[in-house]
Design an enzyme around this catalytic site. Structure first.
Site, PDB file in Angstrom:
ATOM      1  N   GLY A   1     -38.522-110.944 -82.327  1.00 22.57           N
ATOM      2  CA  GLY A   1     -39.317-109.815 -83.418  1.00 22.57           C
ATOM      3  C   GLY A   1     -39.431-110.827 -84.897  1.00 22.57           C
TER       4      GLY A   1
ATOM      5  CD  GLN B   1     -37.304-111.404 -90.393  1.00 23.35           C
ATOM      6  OE1 GLN B   1     -38.051-110.704 -89.654  1.00 23.35           O
ATOM      7  NE2 GLN B   1     -36.124-112.116 -89.878  1.00 23.35           N
TER       8      GLN B   1
ATOM      9  CB  CYS C   1     -31.289-111.859 -88.270  1.00 21.54           C
ATOM     10  SG  CYS C   1     -32.484-111.562 -89.704  1.00 21.54           S
ATOM     11  CG  LEU C   2     -35.931-115.115 -86.074  1.00 21.23           C
ATOM     12  CD1 LEU C   2     -37.607-115.323 -86.050  1.00 21.23           C
ATOM     13  CD2 LEU C   2     -35.247-116.106 -85.279  1.00 21.23           C
TER      14      LEU C   2
ATOM     15  CG  HIS D   1     -33.292-106.225 -86.532  1.00 23.19           C
ATOM     16  ND1 HIS D   1     -31.881-107.085 -86.452  1.00 23.19           N
ATOM     17  CD2 HIS D   1     -33.996-107.419 -87.404  1.00 23.19           C
ATOM     18  CE1 HIS D   1     -32.149-108.214 -86.986  1.00 23.19           C
ATOM     19  NE2 HIS D   1     -33.186-108.535 -87.431  1.00 23.19           N
ATOM     20  CD  GLU D   2     -37.980-107.476 -86.609  1.00 29.36           C
ATOM     21  OE1 GLU D   2     -38.134-107.845 -87.367  1.00 29.36           O
ATOM     22  OE2 GLU D   2     -37.067-108.285 -85.482  1.00 29.36           O
TER      23      GLU D   2
ATOM     24  CG  HIS E   1     -36.189-107.832 -91.787  1.00 31.91           C
ATOM     25  ND1 HIS E   1     -35.257-108.632 -92.154  1.00 31.91           N
ATOM     26  CD2 HIS E   1     -35.841-108.372 -90.113  1.00 31.91           C
ATOM     27  CE1 HIS E   1     -34.537-109.299 -91.521  1.00 31.91           C
ATOM     28  NE2 HIS E   1     -34.934-109.061 -90.322  1.00 31.91           N
TER      29      HIS E   1
HETATM   30  O1  K1U Z   1     -36.054-110.190 -87.142  1.00 28.65           O
HETATM   31  C1  K1U Z   1     -35.578-110.997 -86.625  1.00 28.65           C
HETATM   32  O2  K1U Z   1     -34.864-111.666 -87.467  1.00 28.65           O
HETATM   33  C2  K1U Z   1     -35.808-111.423 -85.243  1.00 28.65           C
HETATM   34  C3  K1U Z   1     -34.548-111.079 -84.503  1.00 28.65           C
HETATM   35  C4  K1U Z   1     -34.730-109.829 -83.660  1.00 28.65           C
HETATM   36  C5  K1U Z   1     -33.793-109.288 -83.046  1.00 28.65           C
HETATM   37  C6  K1U Z   1     -32.833-109.770 -82.078  1.00 28.65           C
HETATM   38  C7  K1U Z   1     -31.724-109.153 -81.483  1.00 28.65           C
HETATM   39  C8  K1U Z   1     -31.349-107.711 -81.818  1.00 28.65           C
HETATM   40  C9  K1U Z   1     -32.214-107.260 -82.682  1.00 28.65           C
HETATM   41  C10 K1U Z   1     -33.339-107.927 -83.314  1.00 28.65           C
HETATM   42  C11 K1U Z   1     -34.247-112.310 -83.472  1.00 28.65           C
HETATM   43  O3  K1U Z   1     -35.229-112.374 -82.694  1.00 28.65           O
HETATM   44  S1  K1U Z   1     -33.010-113.339 -83.514  1.00 28.65           S
HETATM   45  C12 K1U Z   1     -33.126-114.311 -82.071  1.00 28.65           C
HETATM   46  C13 K1U Z   1     -32.334-113.683 -81.060  1.00 28.65           C
HETATM   47  O4  K1U Z   1     -31.484-112.754 -81.602  1.00 28.65           O
HETATM   48  C14 K1U Z   1     -32.899-113.708 -79.678  1.00 28.65           C
HETATM   49  C15 K1U Z   1     -33.894-114.607 -79.314  1.00 28.65           C
HETATM   50  C16 K1U Z   1     -34.331-114.660 -78.066  1.00 28.65           C
HETATM   51  C17 K1U Z   1     -33.915-113.812 -77.206  1.00 28.65           C
HETATM   52  C18 K1U Z   1     -32.972-112.691 -77.483  1.00 28.65           C
HETATM   53  C19 K1U Z   1     -32.379-112.776 -78.852  1.00 28.65           C
HETATM   54 ZN    ZN Z   2     -33.831-109.924 -88.758  1.00 29.40          ZN
END
Ligand code: K1U
Ligand code: ZN
Length: 170
Positions: free
Chosen positions: A46, A51, A91-92, A133-134, A137
């Site tokens: 996401g 972000q 979270c990225l 989560h998004e 943000h």
């Molecule tokens: O919003 C963001 O920072 C993106 C975030 C979204 C998210 C991940 C996990 C739970 C809730 C929301 C990410 O994508 S972080 C990367 C990550 O956790 C992930 C990447 C690939 C597969 C599974 C998780």
């Molecule tokens: Zn995030």
């Protein structure tokens, strides 16, 4: 298409509250495309416009294995939350940190598509967590805001240490 810079905590711009998208025009479509490209490049599931320092209510999500089922949410809004569940989140904008957060188990939410359609739907599981989560943000909130004071203190120490190391390298 372009890959955008993802802001990292504690950048204060992550605390900006995003404005609603008034008109879905070519600019908004370009932003959404760039956000998708950025999310795929960063291996995220996401990304919210906040972000990438764009204070507009735009979210992209793709939970598919093959990364070929993009969801673009314009002006997403949660209208109902039910139950609670805990899931490990990342979270990225907070690289290399994962922790468990409690959120609503299922949600009803609305959003507009790039074709100006208003969608009213409901979901649970990982998509429900990701949408919450998004949207956080877009409201200037991070998943680490839900951590206990002790965990936040430990994370702050870790980030301070990383910043010091980086300053010594540069
Ligand atoms: O919003 C963001 O920072 C993106 C975030 C979204 C998210 C991940 C996990 C739970 C809730 C929301 C990410 O994508 S972080 C990367 C990550 O956790 C992930 C990447 C690939 C597969 C599974 C998780
Ligand atoms: Zn995030």
């Amino acid at each position: 298409m372009a890959i955008l810079e993802v802001l990292h905590f504690p950048d204060p711009r992550l605390r900006n509250k995003a404005d609603p998208v008034e008109k879905i025009d070519a600019d908004i479509k370009q932003i959404a495309e760039n956000m998708l490209e950025t999310m795929y490049a960063e291996s995220g599931i996401g990304l919210a416009a906040t972000q990438v320092n764009i204070p507009k209510r735009i979210v992209v999500i793709d939970l598919s294995e093959e990364k070929n089922e993009p969801l673009i949410l314009i002006n997403p809004e949660i209208t109902k939350r039910e139950g609670t569940e805990t899931m490990r989140e990342g979270c990225l904008s907070v690289p290399d940190y994962y922790d468990t957060v409690e959120r609503a188990e299922s949600i009803e939410f609305n959003y507009e598509t790039l074709s100006n359609e208003l969608i009213k739907t409901n979901t649970d599981g990982l998509l429900a967590v990701c949408v919450q989560h998004e949207i956080d943000h877009l409201d200037g909130k991070l998943f680490i805001d839900y951590l206990s004071p002790l965990k936040r203190q430990r994370l702050k120490k870790k980030i301070d240490k990383q910043e010091k190391l980086q300053q010594n390298v540069l």
